[in-house]
Every structure is written in C-alpha cells, then in structure tokens.
Design an enzyme around this catalytic site. Structure first.
Site, mmCIF file in Angstrom:
data_model
loop_
_atom_site.group_PDB
_atom_site.id
_atom_site.type_symbol
_atom_site.label_atom_id
_atom_site.label_comp_id
_atom_site.label_asym_id
_atom_site.label_seq_id
_atom_site.Cartn_x
_atom_site.Cartn_y
_atom_site.Cartn_z
ATOM 1 N N TYR A 111 59.638 122.103 -68.396
ATOM 2 C CA TYR A 111 59.984 120.689 -68.454
ATOM 3 C C TYR A 111 61.460 120.598 -68.847
ATOM 4 O O TYR A 111 61.808 120.596 -70.025
ATOM 5 C CB TYR A 111 59.082 119.957 -69.452
ATOM 6 C CG TYR A 111 59.410 118.498 -69.620
ATOM 7 C CD1 TYR A 111 59.662 117.688 -68.508
ATOM 8 C CD2 TYR A 111 59.462 117.908 -70.873
ATOM 9 C CE1 TYR A 111 59.971 116.350 -68.668
ATOM 10 C CE2 TYR A 111 59.759 116.569 -71.042
ATOM 11 C CZ TYR A 111 60.012 115.794 -69.934
ATOM 12 O OH TYR A 111 60.323 114.470 -70.082
ATOM 13 N N ASP A 149 58.799 120.324 -63.812
ATOM 14 C CA ASP A 149 59.640 119.145 -63.677
ATOM 15 C C ASP A 149 61.063 119.583 -63.988
ATOM 16 O O ASP A 149 61.434 119.700 -65.151
ATOM 17 C CB ASP A 149 59.163 118.060 -64.640
ATOM 18 C CG ASP A 149 60.010 116.794 -64.557
ATOM 19 O OD1 ASP A 149 61.015 116.791 -63.799
ATOM 20 O OD2 ASP A 149 59.679 115.818 -65.253
ATOM 21 N N HIS A 248 54.198 111.364 -61.832
ATOM 22 C CA HIS A 248 54.487 112.523 -60.969
ATOM 23 C C HIS A 248 53.234 112.924 -60.199
ATOM 24 O O HIS A 248 52.117 112.794 -60.709
ATOM 25 C CB HIS A 248 54.909 113.730 -61.808
ATOM 26 C CG HIS A 248 56.177 113.543 -62.587
ATOM 27 N ND1 HIS A 248 57.347 114.169 -62.243
ATOM 28 C CD2 HIS A 248 56.453 112.799 -63.691
ATOM 29 C CE1 HIS A 248 58.292 113.835 -63.114
ATOM 30 N NE2 HIS A 248 57.785 112.996 -64.002
#
Length: 286
Positions: A111, A149, A248
């Site tokens: 992330y 991500d 997402h």
DNA sequence: ATGGTTGGCTACCAA
C-alpha cells in the site's frame, strides 16, 4: 496459480463481500491493502472463515489506517513485515508492506503512500518509499511480483482524463519514473495494450464509478520469469458494483505452472486437462 | 452544492 490483489478499504466493512468473492474467484494467493485493522482484530474476524477456505494468513496492521495482508493456499513462507530501508512517516513505520514466498514466487502486498499533494511532505515520503522499495526488491529473489495499491497511474491512458490530473499526485513524472525504475512488467497493461482503458479505482464521490471516471493504480508488477507465465490478467470490475463496495476493484492474474528448469525430463501430464490452463477474460464492458 | 461518499473514530482527517 491465481494471484489477486485488492485494496478493500476496511476489511471489517468488506467482510460480507470478501468471503463470497474468495469463493467465487478462488484465488490461490490474495494480497489485501487498507485492512484498517490491528493484527488481533484481523485474526479475530477472519482466521476462522479463511482457514475454512484453505488459506494460510499473514497480516501486518496498525488499526485505523493502512494494514496489509497475504492469504495463500499454495504455501506462505518467510513472511516479512515492512522491507529493508522502509522510511518512516512522522516518526513511525506504517503498516504498508508485507511479503512472503508462495509457490516459489516472492509476493509483496503493498500500500504505497498516497502523496496527497505534490507540495506536501507526504509526496516526498512517497518517492522515498518507492526508492527504498526498489532497492529492497533488487536485492531479493528473481521470481517476484509487486502487488497492490501503488497509488501511481503509470501512463496517461491509466486515468480517465489526463487534463483533470494536471498538478495532482499519482501522475507526475517522478512518481511514474519510480514505477518504471522497478524494471518489472505491468502485466495487466501487457494484456490490455493502449489505448485500452482499464481502471481499478473510482472515487466514491460524484458518481465516478457510474460514469467510469477512474484510474488504474492497483498494479501487479512481475519480473520477466513470472510475467512469461501470465495466462490472464484483468480487473474484476464486478466487485466494484453493488452495495457497500470498496472504492477499488481487485486485479486478478493467472500464472501457468512454473517451468521445471533443469531438474530432468518433464513428465507428461495424465490425460485429464491441465490445471492452470488459460482462462477466459470475463471483464464486461458495461 | 465549488467532492456530491465512505471509513475510522467521535471532531475531524484521509482518501
């Protein structure tokens, strides 16, 4: 082997969607981001059902913000929280990275810091974080996949309107240079060449998903030996629909079996169809 | 309406 990565934006809120999705898509390795749970809270909520589904589980969380996880039913060994040289933010190491070896591939669930604004210290932190990650990955195994991500849209084709992002994070030269500097293959883009528009994130606000005004910032970046095995790579857009979605969608990548290398002649498979054969690409265009 | 939503956490900040 099927690998999936999904920023769930609170594993607790997503629990009623995550478990049925696992049963439907049946990924062998799952990378989760933004669980927003402590390790104890994640295990309390998920250990039972995930074990039932056959997964080994590793989680690295801090509660409230960030939080990453790895689920695997093809082995989960040498689990590492954070990465060597990972920079701190405001004096603390954030729970943004976890990695493990699954069926011979070093899998990272990542992330990447958002960056917020190009003038902010968070943007500088983002660039430092990506630099340090590149260094750590370069020192690691050759069979590697960075999943998660990345908070960077690698090219203009990865945002709904480049003009809308001028002056914003996620699309700047320095951020894109960091993604390119990994020297890895963006396997979804490889399967969906430009000018195909493939998004993985749509802001909750202003009906962005409904109008397909999104970005592709959730990536699987694979080293060449892994990229050579990709049979399918797509965004599971259906998972962004319906009630209480994450903002997402998951990215799903199917790998063919690893070549046997130089350990002797390959034994021919039995007459039944080979597991891991190419799957169709079920992404709808609605 | 000058992000219109969602989530963490409970007064706002983050995305």
């Amino acid at each position: 082997m099927r690998i999936a990565t999904w920023n769930v934006n609170s594993a607790k809120q997503r629990l009623p969607r995550l478990l049925p999705w696992l049963e439907e898509r049946r990924p062998d390795v799952v990378c989760l981001q933004e669980t927003k749970l402590s390790d104890a809270a994640f295990f309390d909520l998920f250990m039972g059902p995930l074990t039932q589904l056959g997964y080994e589980v590793a989680h690295h969380g801090q509660g409230g913000f960030n939080g990453v996880a790895l689920l695997s039913r093809v082995g989960l060994v040498d689990v590492e929280h954070n990465f060597p040289g990972q920079p701190d933010y405001l004096g603390a190491t954030e729970s943004r990275a976890i990695s493990a070896t699954c069926a011979g591939v070093r899998i990272h669930s990542l992330y990447v810091p958002n960056g917020r604004d190009v003038a902010s210290d968070h943007y500088a932190y983002k660039l430092e974080w990506l630099d340090a990650l590149a260094e750590a990955v370069a020192a690691g195994p050759a069979d590697v996949a960075l999943c998660g991500d990345m908070n960077v849209a690698p090219a203009d084709a990865d945002v709904f309107d480049p003009a809308a992002y001028v002056g914003h994070t996620h699309v700047t030269g320095p951020e894109r240079a960091r993604i390119a500097a990994f020297g890895l293959v963006d396997v979804v883009r490889a399967r969906w060449p430009e000018p195909e528009r493939v998004f993985s994130y749509w802001d909750y606000r202003a009906g962005m998903f409904h109008q397909d005004l999104g970005m592709r910032i959730d990536l699987v970046l694979a080293s060449q030996p892994v990229a050579d095995r990709v049979a399918a790579a797509w965004v599971d857009r259906a998972a962004r629909k319906g009630k209480l979605p994450s903002d997402h969608a998951p990215v799903i990548v199917d790998l063919d079996e690893a070549p046997d290398g130089d350990i002797g002649p390959v034994v021919p498979p039995p007459s039944n169809p080979r597991r891991g054969a190419r799957t169709r690409l079920p992404q709808s265009r609605d």
